[in-house]
Every structure is written in structure tokens, then in C-alpha cells.
Scaffold this motif. Structure first.
Motif, short mmCIF file in Angstrom:
data_model
loop_
_atom_site.label_atom_id
_atom_site.label_comp_id
_atom_site.label_asym_id
_atom_site.label_seq_id
_atom_site.Cartn_x
_atom_site.Cartn_y
_atom_site.Cartn_z
N TRP A 91 0.32 -1.76 -2.81
CA TRP A 91 0.77 -2.03 -1.44
C TRP A 91 -0.22 -2.93 -0.71
CZ3 TRP A 91 2.37 1.99 -4.22
CH2 TRP A 91 3.72 2.36 -4.11
N LYS B 79 -1.12 3.77 -4.28
CA LYS B 79 -0.14 4.59 -3.57
C LYS B 79 -0.74 5.69 -2.69
CE LYS B 79 4.43 6.63 -4.22
NZ LYS B 79 4.34 7.48 -3.08
N PRO B 80 -1.69 6.49 -3.15
CA PRO B 80 -2.19 7.57 -2.30
C PRO B 80 -2.71 7.07 -0.95
CG PRO B 80 -3.06 7.77 -4.53
CD PRO B 80 -2.35 6.46 -4.46
N ASP B 81 -3.42 5.93 -0.98
CA ASP B 81 -3.95 5.39 0.28
C ASP B 81 -2.84 4.81 1.14
OD1 ASP B 81 -6.46 6.20 -0.35
OD2 ASP B 81 -7.16 4.24 -1.08
N ALA B 82 -1.86 4.16 0.51
CA ALA B 82 -0.74 3.62 1.27
C ALA B 82 0.01 4.76 1.96
CB ALA B 82 0.20 2.84 0.34
N ASP B 83 0.17 5.89 1.25
CA ASP B 83 0.83 7.06 1.85
C ASP B 83 0.05 7.58 3.05
OD1 ASP B 83 2.90 6.93 0.09
OD2 ASP B 83 2.16 8.52 -1.25
N LYS B 84 -1.28 7.59 2.93
CA LYS B 84 -2.11 8.06 4.04
C LYS B 84 -1.92 7.16 5.27
CE LYS B 84 -5.84 10.02 1.29
NZ LYS B 84 -7.14 9.67 0.75
N LEU C 183 0.74 5.38 6.00
CA LEU C 183 2.07 5.65 6.56
C LEU C 183 2.08 6.95 7.37
CD1 LEU C 183 4.41 4.55 3.63
CD2 LEU C 183 4.18 3.48 5.89
N ALA C 184 1.40 7.97 6.85
CA ALA C 184 1.34 9.26 7.56
C ALA C 184 0.63 9.09 8.90
CB ALA C 184 0.62 10.30 6.69
N GLU D 98 2.96 7.35 11.33
CA GLU D 98 4.03 8.26 11.74
C GLU D 98 3.51 9.29 12.75
OE1 GLU D 98 7.65 9.60 9.12
OE2 GLU D 98 6.97 7.65 9.86
N GLU E 265 5.28 -3.53 -0.21
CA GLU E 265 5.04 -3.46 -1.65
C GLU E 265 4.60 -4.80 -2.22
OE1 GLU E 265 7.82 -0.01 -3.55
OE2 GLU E 265 8.68 -2.00 -3.33
#
Ligand code: ZN
Length: 738
Positions: free
Chosen positions: A88, A140-145, A147-148, A151, A162
Motif C-alpha cells: 500500500w 498490510k498490517p501497517d496499512a490497516d493501522k 485505516l483504523a 476511521e 493499493e
């Protein structure tokens, strides 16, 4: 080599909004004049004309690029060498962000992504911009963080999209061939650069619109061109052969303390397919900017002047990415005598009965050129002249041919033009033509000095000399594949032209074999495998120091019907073994032949006497790799080296044991004895048995059975038994079907 940085397009993105779940890389938002919108979206104009006419000033058109997936690079057996995986890109849109959130954004993104918060703050100040990248290639794990965080805190103007990242699963393996990609996915070196267009594919586009308040208008208004994924490449590289090559090249380079690196090429002489190509030292394409030479890196970092330090760092990187096999020129030295000999025989200027007299030196006009044998070789015939590598004899051969004929063959062997190998930046040779040759340059050219060529030109010319006389095009890719692995195009280049007759070619291969069997090429001898070869020691005349040499050797096998050629090239060796091509590079060629030929399933052939011959294993403990290889190969055994050291610390079988001709001795350079489970040989043909055992570092007790009509029915030790590497396995055969 192209510059690694490419100018970024100015992307003006929207928000996370809708994503094609595979592939959205770059988003462009245009706030455009009415006319332009209609021009781009004639579709909309036709169907919603009235609607737009009234609303157009409030419409924004968004154009989204769909990045195709970059093709995969495979080896000859479809093992993945380079592959793209999803990552990402995190970016901020200051034009959309809220100033009061900037502090929180900078601190939190900085923490999650390990980026300096002040640099994020700087980007957030560019309030006109829609696209300021905080970090590329976020997993991915950092991209998820991220996004969280967005949010949970109602953050505006922080986006995650992506992208693809290029992975090279084997690190520095084959890196000079593969090259690498920039952060934007563009190929910057090696095959990644040469085949960039094929690998990249076609960018797709989604053009959609939203009104001034940001509501999506629905899919009716989108125009979609699907992205087309890039083609994959099937290379001719055989991972097993490449591993053998890299291992031996590294050992030879370390042991002989080469100052300017080393090159190794393994080529199929009949097709020009490159089975292995290595440059030492090799960089890691996952991390190409890091200098592999840490001493060099430290010395550059110690430079206080910024401009000078950066310049030196940049130059050092360019150098580590260079493929000396195709990007650099050298004077090939005595290896080239093979080409002069081929031309002289083929043109009828000389025959096997031609005779020469060497008195240790010869004078051309006012220049005296010495033979390496100062006392002179005396009377010698044509074959002896090549085996002796006699300079005066080759000067005489050149004189008999004359400038025109000499140049005609130089050209015909492909030495006056690029080989056309599918790698970027291939250099063309620098050479004398029939018009520019003097008597002296013709003389020095005849024994391999004066003209400068690339290593790939040299091995291609040798392949031509021994393969029946056909000039091939060296190549690394033979097939383009689609995303499902179907062949899109066979791109293996055809034979270019016949240069010498088949008859001449057979004679040359045979002389090269004699040179290994009985001459100074003996270090490359591998019992049973009919290796031929020629050494070369070239003085680098245009370097500041006087005594810079390149030690090289070209080997071919099997000489009665050559399949492969190997070129080993050590640039400026400074170690204890001197700088001569024969001992230094010839021993590497011999060791490689001993591993590669059994792996390729080439049948060893022994004369009746040889079959029953038993050889007593000598001690190689405390020997350098080179000396150990030479000692074993001269006695008729082969060496298999395990470990990364440069000295032998253990061996199996031990000193004094008896082995059949051509058997391998395992030389350990680190420590310990290793074992292997004996493979199940039941039902295999003699050739399959040989290949399987060799691949497992085991010896076969030779019983003379070679017919493919026979299959293995029993073996000792039995399948699955753990035995030391180098153990001799005895096999019994029966005619198949009985
Ligand atoms: Zn001589």
C-alpha cells in the motif's frame, strides 16, 4: 543505466472511495472546464446532456488509473525468480485535510509508518496539493493501522491505495541478470529493464464523476478500460546451474583476492541459451541501493564533503549494478587464439600439417613480441601451436591470413557487432578493421590483444567455433507467458549464420580437448566428460598500475559433441596463486563441469581400461579450493565443495580410499561431515541414476551399463539410509520390461 528516479506524475486524488479491489494505484481528480469534461465523456454528453448542461459547473471528473500486475520472471523450470505482491501507498491530500488535525496526523502516521513527523507536517502545509506520499510500499498490517486511525478519529485527507512491490525470493541470487525495479515499479536494470514494456502490461482507466458535494453518481457514468497484466518471462536460467556458478565464482574471487570482481557465464553452445550468468560481488535486488562492499561504503561515508560523498556513493551503486559480462570490454588474450585458429583452418590458410618455429620472440617491423616460453617452443605443428599458446606461431598464422581475411572472420564470428543478448547496455567491441590494421596490430590481434570485446562476445564466438560453426544469439528469455502461464510468444532467437565448416569446428573442439587432456588446460580435466578448453591471461594496458591482469578460461564439453561452454573471468587477482588464467580460472571451469555435466545428464564415457581403473584419493586437507580442485582433477577425480570457506577442512572419502575414475570427493570448507538420505533409484535408467545420485552428492559405482533399455532393480545402500555425502552407491540393472 537509467537514473533510478523517475519524474512523478502529479496525482490529484479523491478519497478512499471506491476501489477496484485488485488494483488502484493513482487517482487523478480534475476540476475542469465544462468543454473538457464533455470532450472526455462524450458518453455522458449523449445521454445526460440536459442534466449536465445545468449542473456542469458543479461537476468534478475523477480519472483513476488501474495498475496492471507486473509479470513474473521464472527460471527454465518455472521457479519464481521475481514476483509482484500487493503493498500500500499512504499519502495525504492537504487540500482536503483539516488544519486542526494536522498535528495528530503527523504524530500518528509518523509512529505507525516510522516516518519523521516533521516531514509529514511539511507535506500537510502544501494546501494546494492532493497527493503527498508519506510512504510507499507499506505492508498490510501497517496499512490497516492507518485505516483504523483514520476511521476512529474521523480524519480527513489521509489515504491508502493499493500498489505492487517487487520481490526477489532468493535475494542476491542471479541479481545481475534480473536487475531491479524502482519504487514506482519501473524496471531499472537487467531483465526488469530490458523487458520493462512486456512485464508492465497496460494501464487501465476508470473515468467517473461526482457532483460538487461529493456524491457518487453511480456506475452508469463510468467508462472503464480494464488493465491488462504484464507478460511473464520464462528465462533460460537453470537455478541449479546458476547456484553452482555463483558458489564457485565467489570462492575463486575470495581466494584469489580479485580487486575488480569476477564474471561467469554458462551457455548452451547450440542455442545460445544462457544457463547461468553471474557477476561477483552481487547486490540484493530487494535492496539494490545498499553497497555490498561494506569497506567501500564506510570509506565513502567518511568523506566530509556532501557533494563529493553523494557523487562517490552514486558511482559505487552504478558500478555494483553493472553486468561486466555485457557492459565491459577487455582484451581477451590467449582464449582468442581459438578464434584465430578456427579462421586459419577454415580459410585454408593453415592445415593441421602446418609447421612453425618459435625462438621465444618474433620481430614485426620495429616491435619485438615475446612468447610466454622465453626459450621458445622450437618446431611445432598447428595443434601444438594452440596447445602451447605460442605467440610467435599465432603471429605467423595472422600474417599468413592477412588483414582482410583476418577481419572478415573477426566480423563473421560476431566480434564487430553486439551479440544482441537481451540485456540492457550491451557494449560493442572496439576493434581494428582491414583498413586500420597495421602489421603490428594484426600481429597482436592474432594472439588476442589490441581488439577489445565483451565476455559475452568471447563465449559466443567460442560457442560458434565448437558447435559446428554456427553463430548463435546469446539470450536469457525464450518465452513470454500470459497470467495463466500460457505461452504467448516463443522469442528464442534463431541461429544467425554459419561461420566455419562443421569439419573445422570438430577439429577445433578436438584440439581444445587435447589441451585439457595433455596440455596446460589440464586443471579443467574431468574424467569421462571430454572437457576442452583454453586459458587466457590478459594484461590490462589502460589502467594506471602496470601489473593488472584478467585471468580467464573458456571450457567446452563434451568435446565430441559440445553442449555447454563456460567462461570464467577474474578481474585483477592479487592472491597467493598468481594471476594466470589456467590455474586460477581453469580450475573453476573444471570444478563446474564436474557438477554441471552429471546434472545435465551427460553420459560419462570411459575407455575399456578406464572403466575398471581405481584411483587412490589424495589428501586435500589444508589445501586452498583451487589447489584441491587441481590435485583431484589431475588424478581423475572431481571435487564437490560444501561450505563458504576458501580452505579445505574435511573430506569424504578420506585419504587412501579407492574410487572409480571420475568419482567425486566431497571437500568441506567450513566444518562437519554432512549426510544425505539415499534416493530411491528403483526403475530409473542408468542416466537417470547418474543424475539423481550426482544431484544428491553421491557417487555411483560404475559398471559400464549405459543403455536406456535397462532399469535399476536394486541398490546398496538401500533407499532412505542416511549416508555421508560422497558415499558410493552400487546399482544393479535389468532390461526394462523383464
Ligand atoms: Zn612459442
Amino acid at each position: 543505466m537509467r537514473k533510478p528516479e523517475r519524474k512523478k506524475k502529479e496525482y490529484k486524488p479523491n478519497t478512499l472511495a471506491k476501489r477496484n479491489d485488485r488494483i488502484i494505484v493513482a487517482i487523478l481528480v480534475f476540476s475542469l472546464a465544462f468543454a473538457v469534461i464533455i470532450g472526455r465523456l462524450a458518453y455522458l454528453q449523449l445521454f445526460k446532456y440536459e442534466y449536465y448542461k445545468t449542473r456542469a459547473t458543479q461537476i468534478q471528473v475523477r480519472e483513476t488509473e488501474l495498475t496492471p500486475k507486473r509479470g513474473t520472471i521464472y527460471d527454465a523450470n518455472m521457479k519464481v525468480l521475481a514476483q509482484s505482491a500487493t503493498v500500500w501507498t499512504v499519502f495525504v491530500s492537504p487540500a482536503e485535510s483539516k488544519a486542526e488535525q494536522n498535528e495528530t496526523v503527523a504524530v500518528n502516521l509518523g509512529q505507525i509508518l516510522d516516518v519523521d513527523p516533521s516531514s509529514i507536517m511539511e507535506k500537510l502545509q502544501k494546501t494546494e496539493s492532493y497527493y503527498q506520499v508519506v510512504k510507499y510500499q507499506v505492508e498490510k498490517p501497517d496499512a490497516d493501522k492507518v485505516l483504523a486511525f483514520v476511521e476512529e478519529n474521523g480524519i480527513k485527507g489521509v489515504n491508502v491505495i493499493e500498489d505492487y512491490k517487487r520481490y526477489y525470493p532468493y535475494g542476491n541470487f542471479a541479481s545481475t541478470i534480473l536487475g531491479f525495479c524502482g519504487t514506482d515499479g519501473q524496471g531499472l536494470a537487467g531483465l526488469e529493464s530490458y523487458y520493462d514494456e512486456e512485464l508492465t502490461g497496460t494501464v487501465g482507466r476508470v473515468i467517473s464523476s461526482k457532483n460538487g458535494w461529493g456524491y457518487e453518481m453511480g456506475t452508469d457514468y463510468e467508462v472503464l478500460n480494464e488493465a491488462k497484466d504484464g507478460y511473464s518471462l520464462r528465462t533460460t536460467i537453470d537455478t541449479t546451474i546458476q547456484r553452482y556458478l555463483e558458489k564457485h565464482l565467489k570462492m575463486a574471487a575470495d581466494e584469489n583476492m580479485v580487486k575488480e570482481g569476477a564474471v561467469g557465464i554458462v551457455m548452451n553452445v547450440k542455442t545460445g541459451a544462457i544457463l547461468g550468468m553471474a557477476v561477483y560481488p552481487a547486490f540484493d535486488p530487494n535492496d539494490p541501493y545498499t553497497l555490498v562492499n561494506t569497506d567501500l561504503y564506510n570509506s565513502i561515508m567518511a568523506i566530509s564533503d556532501d557533494a563529493e560523498r553523494n557523487e562517490r556513493l552514486s558511482a559505487a551503486r552504478q558500478k555494483q549494478w553493472r553486468n561486466k559480462a555485457v557492459n565491459d570490454l577487455y582484451e581477451p588474450g590467449s582464449v582468442f587464439k581459438t578464434i584465430t585458429a578456427s579462421a586459419a583452418l577454415d580459410s585454408g590458410t593453415c592445415s593441421l600439417n602446418s609447421s612453425f618455429v618459435c625462438r621465444g620472440a618474433i620481430t614485426i617491423e620495429d616491435t619485438t613480441i615475446k612468447c610466454s616460453q622465453t626459450g621458445g617452443h622450437g618446431a611445432e605443428n598447428f595443434s601444438q601451436a594452440l596447445i602451447n599458446s605460442c605467440n610467435p606461431a599465432f603471429i605467423t598464422i595472422g600474417q599468413r591470413m592477412g588483414k582482410n581475411l583476418f577481419y572478415d572472420y573477426f566480423y563473421a564470428f560476431g566480434l564487430a557487432e553486439k551479440t544482441g543478448i537481451d540485456l540492457p547496455g550491451e557494449q560493442n567491441s572496439i576493434y581494428y578493421t582491414a583498413d586500420t590494421h597495421t602489421a603490428v596490430t594484426l600481429a597482436s590481434s592474432s594472439f588476442g590483444q589490441s581488439n577489445k570485446i565483451t565476455p559475452i562476445q568471447m563465449i559466443t564466438a567460442i560457442a560458434t567455433a565448437v558447435n559446428g560453426g554456427n553463430l548463435v544469439t546469446p539470450h536469457l528469455v525464450d518465452r513470454l507467458l500470459d497470467e495463466d502461464g500460457n505461452v504467448v510468444e516463443n522469442i528464442a532467437p534463431p541461429v544467425r549464420r554459419q561461420v566455419i565448416s562443421e569439419q573445422t569446428s570438430r577439429i577445433i573442439a578436438n584440439i581444445l580437448r587435447q589441451n585439457v587432456d595433455n596440455g596446460n588446460g589440464g586443471v579443467a580435466y574431468v574424467a569421462g566428460y571430454r572437457v576442452g578448453g583454453k586459458s587466457g591471461t590478459s594484461e590490462k594496458l589502460d589502467t594506471p598500475q602496470k601489473d593488472d591482469y584478467i585471468a580467464s578460461f573458456v571450457g567446452i564439453a563434451p568435446a565430441d559433441d559440445p553442449e555447454i561452454a563456460i567462461l570464467i573471468f577474474l578481474d585483477d587477482p592479487r592472491g597467493p596463486n598468481g594471476y594466470y588464467g589456467g590455474p586460477l580460472s581453469g580450475s573453476v571451469v573444471g570444478a563446474l563441469m564436474g557438477e554441471i555435466l552429471p546434472y545435465l545428464g551427460v553420459e560419462p564415457s570411459y575407455s575399456r581400461g578406464e572403466q575398471s581403473k581405481k584411483i587412490t584419493v589424495s589428501s586435500i586437507i589444508d589445501y586452498t579450493i583451487t589447489d584441491a580442485a587441481v590435485k583431484l582433477q589431475r588424478s581423475g577425480l572431481t571435487i564437490r565443495i560444501i561450505g563458504n570457506g576458501t580452505k579445505v577442512v574435511g573430506q569424504y572419502p578420506a585419504y587412501g580410499q579407492k574410487l572409480g575414475l571420475g568419482s567425486m570427493v566431497i571437500a568441506y570448507t567450513d566444518s562437519g561431515e554432512m549426510t544425505v538420505a539415499v534416493p530411491d533409484l528403483y526403475g530409473k535408467t542408468p542416466s537417470q541414476v547418474q543424475t539423481t545420485l550426482s544431484g544428491n552428492n553421491l557417487n555411483l559405482a560404475y559398471d559400464g551399463t549405459s543403455s536406456s533399455q535397462y532399469v535399476c532393480v536394486s541398490q546398496t545402500p538401500v533407499a532412505g539410509e542416511e549416508v555421508p555425502l560422497g558415499t558410493v552407491v552400487t546399482v544393479r540393472y535389468r532390461p526394462s520390461g523383464q
